[in-house]
Design a protein around this motif. Structure first.
Motif, PDB file in Angstrom:
ATOM      1  N   SER A   1       1.037  -1.166  -0.095  1.00  0.00           N
ATOM      2  CA  SER A   1       0.113  -0.118   0.320  1.00  0.00           C
ATOM      3  C   SER A   1       1.048   1.244   0.007  1.00  0.00           C
ATOM      4  CB  SER A   1      -1.106  -0.070   1.105  1.00  0.00           C
ATOM      5  OG  SER A   1      -2.170  -1.187   0.931  1.00  0.00           O
TER       6      SER A   1
ATOM      7  N   VAL B   1      -3.801   5.889   0.723  1.00  0.00           N
ATOM      8  CA  VAL B   1      -4.041   5.851  -0.602  1.00  0.00           C
ATOM      9  C   VAL B   1      -4.844   4.802  -1.160  1.00  0.00           C
ATOM     10  CG1 VAL B   1      -2.732   7.645  -2.891  1.00  0.00           C
ATOM     11  CG2 VAL B   1      -2.563   8.177  -0.387  1.00  0.00           C
ATOM     12  N   ALA B   2      -3.736   4.140  -1.945  1.00  0.00           N
ATOM     13  CA  ALA B   2      -3.339   3.015  -2.459  1.00  0.00           C
ATOM     14  C   ALA B   2      -3.748   1.290  -1.820  1.00  0.00           C
ATOM     15  CB  ALA B   2      -3.005   3.364  -4.531  1.00  0.00           C
TER      16      ALA B   2
ATOM     17  N   THR C   1      -6.206  -3.755  -7.515  1.00  0.00           N
ATOM     18  CA  THR C   1      -6.376  -2.841  -6.318  1.00  0.00           C
ATOM     19  C   THR C   1      -6.917  -2.682  -5.907  1.00  0.00           C
ATOM     20  OG1 THR C   1      -6.389  -1.183  -9.301  1.00  0.00           O
ATOM     21  CG2 THR C   1      -4.023  -2.380  -8.373  1.00  0.00           C
ATOM     22  N   THR C   2      -6.774  -1.105  -5.004  1.00  0.00           N
ATOM     23  CA  THR C   2      -8.146  -0.267  -4.515  1.00  0.00           C
ATOM     24  C   THR C   2      -7.375   1.087  -4.525  1.00  0.00           C
ATOM     25  OG1 THR C   2      -7.502  -0.677  -2.262  1.00  0.00           O
ATOM     26  CG2 THR C   2      -9.153  -2.262  -3.282  1.00  0.00           C
ATOM     27  N   TYR C   3      -8.158   2.157  -3.818  1.00  0.00           N
ATOM     28  CA  TYR C   3      -8.054   3.332  -4.492  1.00  0.00           C
ATOM     29  C   TYR C   3      -8.720   4.106  -3.792  1.00  0.00           C
ATOM     30  CZ  TYR C   3      -5.229   2.073  -8.423  1.00  0.00           C
ATOM     31  OH  TYR C   3      -4.396   1.827  -8.957  1.00  0.00           O
TER      32      TYR C   3
ATOM     33  N   LYS D   1      -8.873   8.778  -7.040  1.00  0.00           N
ATOM     34  CA  LYS D   1      -8.851   7.663  -8.100  1.00  0.00           C
ATOM     35  C   LYS D   1      -9.860   8.129  -9.414  1.00  0.00           C
ATOM     36  CE  LYS D   1     -12.349   4.959  -6.594  1.00  0.00           C
ATOM     37  NZ  LYS D   1     -13.547   4.157  -5.787  1.00  0.00           N
TER      38      LYS D   1
ATOM     39  N   THR E   1      -2.258   5.515 -10.497  1.00  0.00           N
ATOM     40  CA  THR E   1      -2.102   3.920 -10.303  1.00  0.00           C
ATOM     41  C   THR E   1      -1.060   3.585  -9.614  1.00  0.00           C
ATOM     42  OG1 THR E   1      -2.772   4.236 -12.773  1.00  0.00           O
ATOM     43  CG2 THR E   1      -2.172   2.759 -12.228  1.00  0.00           C
ATOM     44  N   ILE E   2      -1.584   2.025  -9.186  1.00  0.00           N
ATOM     45  CA  ILE E   2      -0.379   1.851  -8.419  1.00  0.00           C
ATOM     46  C   ILE E   2      -0.165   0.043  -8.806  1.00  0.00           C
ATOM     47  CG2 ILE E   2      -2.066   0.083  -7.131  1.00  0.00           C
ATOM     48  CD1 ILE E   2      -0.545   0.415  -4.508  1.00  0.00           C
TER      49      ILE E   2
ATOM     50  N   LEU F   1       3.478   3.914  -7.495  1.00  0.00           N
ATOM     51  CA  LEU F   1       2.314   5.069  -7.272  1.00  0.00           C
ATOM     52  C   LEU F   1       2.868   6.054  -8.827  1.00  0.00           C
ATOM     53  CD1 LEU F   1      -0.397   4.923  -6.554  1.00  0.00           C
ATOM     54  CD2 LEU F   1       0.757   7.190  -4.820  1.00  0.00           C
TER      55      LEU F   1
END
Length: 114
Positions: free
Chosen positions: A35, A48-49, A57-59, A64, A68-69, A80
């Motif tokens: 993360s 953050v992500a 992935t989650t943001y 969002k 982009t992770i 990131l």
């Protein structure tokens, strides 16, 4: 031991982009959920992500469609990509391996200002 080394921060104008990197060692990276967090002056550290070992992935809502992770398991590094940066993104950014919640790197400063 677990080590996390963030890099890539800097000063950027609103609307600009930066790509942060977090080089890791000391654990089995390929299996680990990684993360990115950030902490602005006077505020609590926030998530953050995240990216799982299976690339899910989650943001945070605030980033969002702008951030982009990603991860490269061959070099044990998480990234990131931050686009369309706004002043509210100004913070120290940290990565974390979610199985080692007490361990933080030194962070990398991101400042968004004209």
């Amino acid at each position: 031991q677990v080590q996390l080394v963030e890099s890539g921060g800097g000063l950027v104008q609103p609307g600009g982009s930066l790509k942060l990197s977090c080089a890791t060692s000391g654990f089995r990276f390929v299996l680990e959920t990684m993360s990115w967090y950030r902490q602005a002056p006077g505020k609590v550290r926030e998530l953050v992500a995240s990216i799982t070992g299976r690339q899910r992935t989650t943001y945070a809502d605030s980033v969002k469609d702008r951030f982009t992770i990603s991860r490269d398991n061959a070099v044990n590094t998480v990234y990131l990509q931050m686009n369309n940066l706004i002043p509210e993104d100004t913070a120290v950014y940290y990565c974390r391996a979610e199985s080692y919640v007490q361990i933080w790197g030194q962070g990398t400063q991101v400042t968004v200002s004209s």
